[in-house]
Design an enzyme around this catalytic site. Structure first.
Site, short mmCIF file in Angstrom:
data_model
loop_
_atom_site.label_atom_id
_atom_site.label_comp_id
_atom_site.label_asym_id
_atom_site.label_seq_id
_atom_site.Cartn_x
_atom_site.Cartn_y
_atom_site.Cartn_z
N PRO A 1 0.79 -1.23 0.00
CA PRO A 1 0.00 0.00 0.00
C PRO A 1 0.82 1.28 0.00
CG PRO A 1 -0.14 -1.10 2.13
CD PRO A 1 0.52 -2.07 1.18
N ASN A 2 0.37 2.19 -0.82
CA ASN A 2 0.88 3.56 -0.94
C ASN A 2 2.21 3.64 -1.68
OD1 ASN A 2 -1.28 4.94 0.44
ND2 ASN A 2 -0.52 3.96 2.31
N ARG B 1 5.74 12.09 -3.22
CA ARG B 1 5.56 12.75 -1.91
C ARG B 1 6.58 12.22 -0.93
NH1 ARG B 1 -0.85 11.71 -2.07
NH2 ARG B 1 -0.84 12.08 -4.30
N TYR C 1 11.28 8.67 1.70
CA TYR C 1 11.26 7.52 0.79
C TYR C 1 12.06 7.72 -0.50
CZ TYR C 1 7.62 6.02 3.99
OH TYR C 1 6.94 5.65 5.12
N ASN D 1 8.08 -5.57 -0.44
CA ASN D 1 7.90 -4.43 0.44
C ASN D 1 6.41 -4.34 0.72
OD1 ASN D 1 7.67 -2.06 1.84
ND2 ASN D 1 8.99 -0.86 0.46
N ALA E 1 2.91 -0.64 5.03
CA ALA E 1 2.41 -0.65 6.41
C ALA E 1 1.84 -2.01 6.83
CB ALA E 1 1.36 0.44 6.58
N GLU F 1 12.48 -9.45 2.48
CA GLU F 1 11.70 -8.28 2.91
C GLU F 1 12.54 -7.02 2.68
OE1 GLU F 1 10.83 -8.44 7.06
OE2 GLU F 1 9.82 -6.50 7.08
N HIS G 1 12.61 -2.65 2.86
CA HIS G 1 12.03 -1.34 3.21
C HIS G 1 12.97 -0.26 2.75
CE1 HIS G 1 8.89 -3.26 5.42
NE2 HIS G 1 9.80 -4.05 5.95
N ARG H 1 12.79 4.32 13.20
CA ARG H 1 11.59 5.17 13.12
C ARG H 1 10.67 4.88 14.32
NH1 ARG H 1 9.14 5.07 7.25
NH2 ARG H 1 8.11 6.91 8.12
O1 CA2 Z 1 10.26 2.11 4.31
C1 CA2 Z 1 9.45 1.41 3.68
O2 CA2 Z 1 9.67 0.95 2.57
C2 CA2 Z 1 8.05 1.18 4.28
O3 CA2 Z 1 7.65 -0.15 3.95
C3 CA2 Z 1 7.14 2.19 3.61
C4 CA2 Z 1 5.72 2.18 4.19
C5 CA2 Z 1 5.76 2.29 5.70
O4 CA2 Z 1 4.44 2.18 6.23
C6 CA2 Z 1 6.64 1.22 6.33
O5 CA2 Z 1 6.66 1.42 7.73
C7 CA2 Z 1 8.05 1.33 5.79
C8 CA2 Z 1 4.93 3.37 3.64
C9 CA2 Z 1 4.88 3.44 2.16
C10 CA2 Z 1 4.30 4.76 1.80
O6 CA2 Z 1 4.92 5.17 0.62
C11 CA2 Z 1 4.80 6.48 0.30
C12 CA2 Z 1 5.64 6.91 -0.68
C13 CA2 Z 1 5.61 8.22 -1.06
C14 CA2 Z 1 4.70 9.10 -0.48
C15 CA2 Z 1 3.86 8.65 0.50
C16 CA2 Z 1 3.89 7.32 0.90
#
Ligand code: CA2
Length: 149
Positions: free
Chosen positions: A10-11, A18, A23, A74, A77, A98, A100, A107
């Site tokens: 997700p996301n 963003r 990221y 990946n 969340a 896995e 990230h 964090r």
């Molecule tokens: O660090 C990572 O790759 C995460 O898997 C990213 C997830 C986060 O919930 C994990 O704790 C760590 C969030 C992905 C959201 O991706 C975005 C990318 C750009 C803008 C907004 C969100």
């Protein structure tokens, strides 16, 4: 040639658009293209998929069981919440690395727990988009050493 699934949760479709300070500025399309190119160098056939839906990610893992030799995951969340993904990985009996982008251990406390880690071959966190390529390297070594290819 072994097939590897690069699966994003997700996301992650928002990557590069963003929160670049967290990221990075690489888009998901760039991450996927880099994975395919790196896979070719390693002799791996990489396919990519992203979903914002937990059940669709479970389905993708189930399908990979018969079509792929390993998964780079990946789970976003869902990493921190999803027993369903953990069970899917355990039942698929495929090596999963896995990944990230961020260092989840540096964090918020709720990101320190991973339901994926106990059923994964290993975890790579904190190296940005490079982490996906590191995961492919790790899978290549694992598949070669385990005689799977
Ligand atoms: O660090 C990572 O790759 C995460 O898997 C990213 C997830 C986060 O919930 C994990 O704790 C760590 C969030 C992905 C959201 O991706 C975005 C990318 C750009 C803008 C907004 C969100």
């Amino acid at each position: 040639m072994s097939k590897i699934l690069v699966l994003n949760g997700p996301n992650l479709n928002l990557l590069g658009t963003r929160q670049p300070e967290v990221y990075g500025s690489t888009t998901l399309a760039m991450v996927e293209a880099n994975c395919i190119a790196h896979g070719e160098k390693l002799g791996l056939s990489v396919t990519c998929h992203q979903s914002n839906h937990e059940g669709a990610l479970v389905d993708a893992i189930h399908e990979a069981r018969t079509t792929h030799a390993g998964i780079v995951l990946n789970a976003g969340a869902y990493t921190h919440t999803s027993i369903a993904l953990m069970d899917a990985i355990a039942s698929a009996e495929l090596p999963v690395v896995e990944v990230h982008l961020s260092n989840i251990h540096a964090r918020e406390a709720f990101r320190h727990r991973s339901y994926i880690a106990p059923v994964a071959l290993g975890q790579i966190a904190g190296f940005g988009a490079q982490g996906y390529l590191m995961a492919l390297d790790a899978l290549k070594v694992h598949l070669s050493e385990s005689g799977a290819e």
